[in-house]
Motif scaffolding. Structure first.
Motif, mmCIF file in Angstrom:
data_model
loop_
_atom_site.group_PDB
_atom_site.id
_atom_site.type_symbol
_atom_site.label_atom_id
_atom_site.label_comp_id
_atom_site.label_asym_id
_atom_site.label_seq_id
_atom_site.Cartn_x
_atom_site.Cartn_y
_atom_site.Cartn_z
ATOM 1 N N LYS A 44 -2.213 -13.893 4.708
ATOM 2 C CA LYS A 44 -3.587 -13.831 5.229
ATOM 3 C C LYS A 44 -3.780 -12.611 6.128
ATOM 4 C CE LYS A 44 -4.655 -16.791 8.410
ATOM 5 N NZ LYS A 44 -4.935 -18.094 9.081
ATOM 6 N N HIS A 45 -2.848 -12.384 7.036
ATOM 7 C CA HIS A 45 -2.998 -11.292 7.999
ATOM 8 C C HIS A 45 -2.870 -9.921 7.334
ATOM 9 C CE1 HIS A 45 -1.551 -14.415 11.154
ATOM 10 N NE2 HIS A 45 -2.846 -14.501 10.938
ATOM 11 N N TRP A 46 -1.976 -9.802 6.356
ATOM 12 C CA TRP A 46 -1.807 -8.502 5.697
ATOM 13 C C TRP A 46 -2.897 -8.229 4.670
ATOM 14 C CZ3 TRP A 46 1.332 -4.356 6.674
ATOM 15 C CH2 TRP A 46 2.246 -4.520 7.731
ATOM 16 N N GLU A 47 -3.463 -9.266 4.091
ATOM 17 C CA GLU A 47 -4.607 -9.016 3.202
ATOM 18 C C GLU A 47 -5.768 -8.428 4.004
ATOM 19 O OE1 GLU A 47 -7.089 -10.888 -0.506
ATOM 20 O OE2 GLU A 47 -5.881 -12.246 0.707
ATOM 21 N N ALA A 48 -5.962 -8.934 5.220
ATOM 22 C CA ALA A 48 -6.995 -8.368 6.091
ATOM 23 C C ALA A 48 -6.689 -6.913 6.425
ATOM 24 C CB ALA A 48 -7.108 -9.205 7.374
ATOM 25 N N PHE A 49 -5.412 -6.608 6.647
ATOM 26 C CA PHE A 49 -5.010 -5.229 6.922
ATOM 27 C C PHE A 49 -5.328 -4.321 5.731
ATOM 28 C CE2 PHE A 49 -1.688 -1.960 6.392
ATOM 29 C CZ PHE A 49 -1.855 -1.226 7.557
ATOM 30 N N PHE A 50 -4.975 -4.751 4.521
ATOM 31 C CA PHE A 50 -5.215 -3.929 3.337
ATOM 32 C C PHE A 50 -6.704 -3.763 3.046
ATOM 33 C CE2 PHE A 50 -0.765 -5.144 2.129
ATOM 34 C CZ PHE A 50 -0.265 -3.854 2.034
ATOM 35 N N ASN A 51 -7.508 -4.708 3.509
ATOM 36 C CA ASN A 51 -8.955 -4.619 3.288
ATOM 37 C C ASN A 51 -9.669 -3.849 4.397
ATOM 38 O OD1 ASN A 51 -8.935 -6.019 0.854
ATOM 39 N ND2 ASN A 51 -9.152 -8.019 1.833
ATOM 40 N N SER A 52 -8.892 -3.272 5.317
ATOM 41 C CA SER A 52 -9.476 -2.531 6.437
ATOM 42 C C SER A 52 -9.166 -1.041 6.299
ATOM 43 C CB SER A 52 -8.912 -3.049 7.764
ATOM 44 O OG SER A 52 -7.571 -2.608 7.929
ATOM 45 N N ASN A 53 -9.873 -0.238 7.089
ATOM 46 C CA ASN A 53 -9.595 1.202 7.118
ATOM 47 C C ASN A 53 -8.390 1.537 7.994
ATOM 48 O OD1 ASN A 53 -11.784 1.860 5.450
ATOM 49 N ND2 ASN A 53 -13.210 1.861 7.191
ATOM 50 N N GLU A 54 -7.927 0.544 8.763
ATOM 51 C CA GLU A 54 -6.782 0.759 9.659
ATOM 52 C C GLU A 54 -5.551 1.228 8.887
ATOM 53 O OE1 GLU A 54 -4.050 -1.850 12.817
ATOM 54 O OE2 GLU A 54 -5.383 -2.854 11.398
ATOM 55 N N LYS A 55 -5.421 0.790 7.642
ATOM 56 C CA LYS A 55 -4.213 1.112 6.868
ATOM 57 C C LYS A 55 -3.993 2.621 6.754
ATOM 58 C CE LYS A 55 -6.737 0.584 2.479
ATOM 59 N NZ LYS A 55 -6.948 -0.300 1.310
ATOM 60 N N GLU A 56 -5.073 3.390 6.730
ATOM 61 C CA GLU A 56 -4.941 4.851 6.582
ATOM 62 C C GLU A 56 -4.303 5.501 7.814
ATOM 63 O OE1 GLU A 56 -5.434 6.532 3.893
ATOM 64 O OE2 GLU A 56 -6.485 5.041 2.662
ATOM 65 N N ASP A 57 -4.277 4.767 8.942
ATOM 66 C CA ASP A 57 -3.636 5.284 10.154
ATOM 67 C C ASP A 57 -2.111 5.189 10.083
ATOM 68 O OD1 ASP A 57 -6.146 5.743 11.242
ATOM 69 O OD2 ASP A 57 -6.213 3.783 12.249
ATOM 70 N N PRO A 93 12.577 -2.421 10.527
ATOM 71 C CA PRO A 93 12.526 -2.687 11.974
ATOM 72 C C PRO A 93 12.382 -1.424 12.812
ATOM 73 C CG PRO A 93 14.191 -4.064 10.952
ATOM 74 C CD PRO A 93 13.701 -3.124 9.882
ATOM 75 N N TRP A 94 12.920 -0.303 12.309
ATOM 76 C CA TRP A 94 12.858 0.954 13.063
ATOM 77 C C TRP A 94 11.603 1.764 12.744
ATOM 78 C CZ3 TRP A 94 12.361 4.350 9.202
ATOM 79 C CH2 TRP A 94 12.972 4.065 7.988
ATOM 80 N N GLY A 95 10.803 1.329 11.785
ATOM 81 C CA GLY A 95 9.683 2.130 11.299
ATOM 82 C C GLY A 95 8.360 1.775 11.950
ATOM 83 N N GLN A 96 7.328 2.487 11.546
ATOM 84 C CA GLN A 96 5.991 2.255 12.083
ATOM 85 C C GLN A 96 5.434 0.924 11.576
ATOM 86 O OE1 GLN A 96 2.922 4.915 10.548
ATOM 87 N NE2 GLN A 96 4.202 5.480 8.793
ATOM 88 N N CYS A 97 4.643 0.271 12.429
ATOM 89 C CA CYS A 97 4.006 -0.998 12.060
ATOM 90 C C CYS A 97 2.897 -1.289 13.052
ATOM 91 C CB CYS A 97 5.030 -2.140 12.088
ATOM 92 S SG CYS A 97 4.372 -3.737 11.530
ATOM 93 N N PRO A 98 1.742 -1.790 12.597
ATOM 94 C CA PRO A 98 0.682 -2.159 13.542
ATOM 95 C C PRO A 98 1.189 -3.184 14.559
ATOM 96 C CG PRO A 98 -0.133 -2.185 11.273
ATOM 97 C CD PRO A 98 1.349 -2.007 11.189
ATOM 98 N N ASP A 99 0.859 -2.972 15.811
ATOM 99 C CA ASP A 99 1.371 -3.829 16.881
ATOM 100 C C ASP A 99 1.022 -5.300 16.655
ATOM 101 O OD1 ASP A 99 2.472 -1.684 18.185
ATOM 102 O OD2 ASP A 99 0.802 -1.420 19.592
ATOM 103 N N HIS A 100 -0.194 -5.576 16.177
ATOM 104 C CA HIS A 100 -0.623 -6.965 16.061
ATOM 105 C C HIS A 100 0.023 -7.692 14.880
ATOM 106 C CE1 HIS A 100 -3.331 -4.755 13.373
ATOM 107 N NE2 HIS A 100 -3.597 -5.890 12.757
ATOM 108 N N LEU A 101 0.754 -6.957 14.037
ATOM 109 C CA LEU A 101 1.415 -7.574 12.885
ATOM 110 C C LEU A 101 2.940 -7.594 13.024
ATOM 111 C CD1 LEU A 101 -0.675 -5.882 10.034
ATOM 112 C CD2 LEU A 101 -0.822 -8.264 10.781
ATOM 113 N N LYS A 102 3.470 -6.854 13.985
ATOM 114 C CA LYS A 102 4.915 -6.606 14.015
ATOM 115 C C LYS A 102 5.741 -7.847 14.325
ATOM 116 C CE LYS A 102 8.600 -3.642 15.284
ATOM 117 N NZ LYS A 102 9.061 -2.277 15.228
ATOM 118 N N ALA A 103 5.386 -8.619 15.336
ATOM 119 C CA ALA A 103 6.220 -9.760 15.736
ATOM 120 C C ALA A 103 6.384 -10.745 14.583
ATOM 121 C CB ALA A 103 5.621 -10.455 16.959
#
Length: 279
Positions: A44-57, A93-103
């Motif tokens: 659910k949370h990652w589908e929202a991410f893919f449907n947002s413009n945030e992914k391009e960051d 674990p060492w790579g980039q990831c949106p803060d609100h999805l990482k934990a």
């Protein structure tokens, strides 16, 4: 032929699971320790991410391969010319990831990695002696402290009707790594190619865990365990309007691990990445 789900809690689970891997390259587990609720939340949370413009960051880093891979750079399976109809995110674990999805995604990564070690122990203990002699070190040890193990969050968007002819969500391919662990996706479509050339639907009951052999384990076992060809076919009818999310964890050995007289894990991986055109 039918792929049967093996009860993880059964006293014969290891034997039944490894026999399925040996015969088909795939094993399906039920009653396993991976939380179905956690998987559902991740979808659910990652589908929202893919449907947002945030992914391009979070566009992927070419050198380290972490981050977001848009459809425009999607993989072309070996032997094919059309890009797969998908986009995806590479989590390390060492790579980039949106803060609100990482934990949430990191907790899933760690728990599935723990299960993977157990499954690799099953494979080793059920390997015949003439196969075990090929392993240069214990299989579960090959992934210990590896920074190469990759969690890929895959998003197959709804079909628009303007896709390239013959393009599908994931063309027939084999995985590169030792084993892949995949909770059933939110939509069907995964198929495995049998020895007679026919395609078999992999059970997609939500809550099942799907495991398949990759090329590196095939190489390390002297081809005892088959790296089986699989694909994700396009939906039909009303199903074309639904996106598909899946969450494969690709278990990669440390780069220095010796797979065979011909390859280390590093040399094998780089050869395959060059073939895919991603490096």
């Amino acid at each position: 032929m039918k792929l049967e789900a093996v009860d993880y809690q059964s006293p014969t689970a290891a034997k039944d699971f490894v026999e399925s891997l040996r015969q088909t390259g795939f094993g399906v587990l039920k009653n396993h320790p991976i939380s179905q609720e956690r998987v559902s939340d991740i979808y659910k949370h990652w589908e929202a991410f893919f449907n947002s413009n945030e992914k391009e960051d979070y566009l992927y880093n070419k050198g380290t391969q972490d981050g977001f891979f848009p459809k425009r750079v999607s993989e072309v399976a070996k032997g094919f010319k059309k890009k797969d109809i998908k986009e995806y995110y590479h989590y390390y674990p060492w790579g980039q990831c949106p803060d609100h999805l990482k934990a949430e995604i990191h907790a899933y990564y760690e728990s599935t990695l723990e299960l993977a070690s157990e499954l690799l122990n099953w494979i080793e203990q059920e390997s015949p002696d003439d196969v075990s002699k090929h392993y240069r070190e214990p299989l579960s040890n090959m992934i210990k402290n590896s920074e190469q193990t990759l969690l890929r969050i895959l998003h197959y968007p709804p079909l628009q009707g303007d896709e390239e002819p013959d393009a599908i969500r994931a063309a027939a391919h084999e995985d590169i790594n030792l084993i892949t662990i995949l909770p059933s996706a939110n939509e069907p479509g995964l198929q495995v190619k049998l020895k007679d050339g026919s395609w078999l639907d992999v059970p997609c009951d939500f809550g099942n865990l799907i495991v398949n052999i990759g090329d590196m384990l095939q190489e390390a076992s002297g081809h005892h365990f088959p790296s089986t060809t699989h694909r994700v076919v396009n939906p039909e009818g009303s199903d074309t309007s639904r996106a598909r999310i899946s969450l494969p964890l690709f278990l990669h050995p440390r780069p220095d691990v010796v797979l065979s007289d011909n390859y280390t894990a590093e040399s094998y991986l780089q050869e395959r990445l060059r073939e895919l055109g991603v490096v």
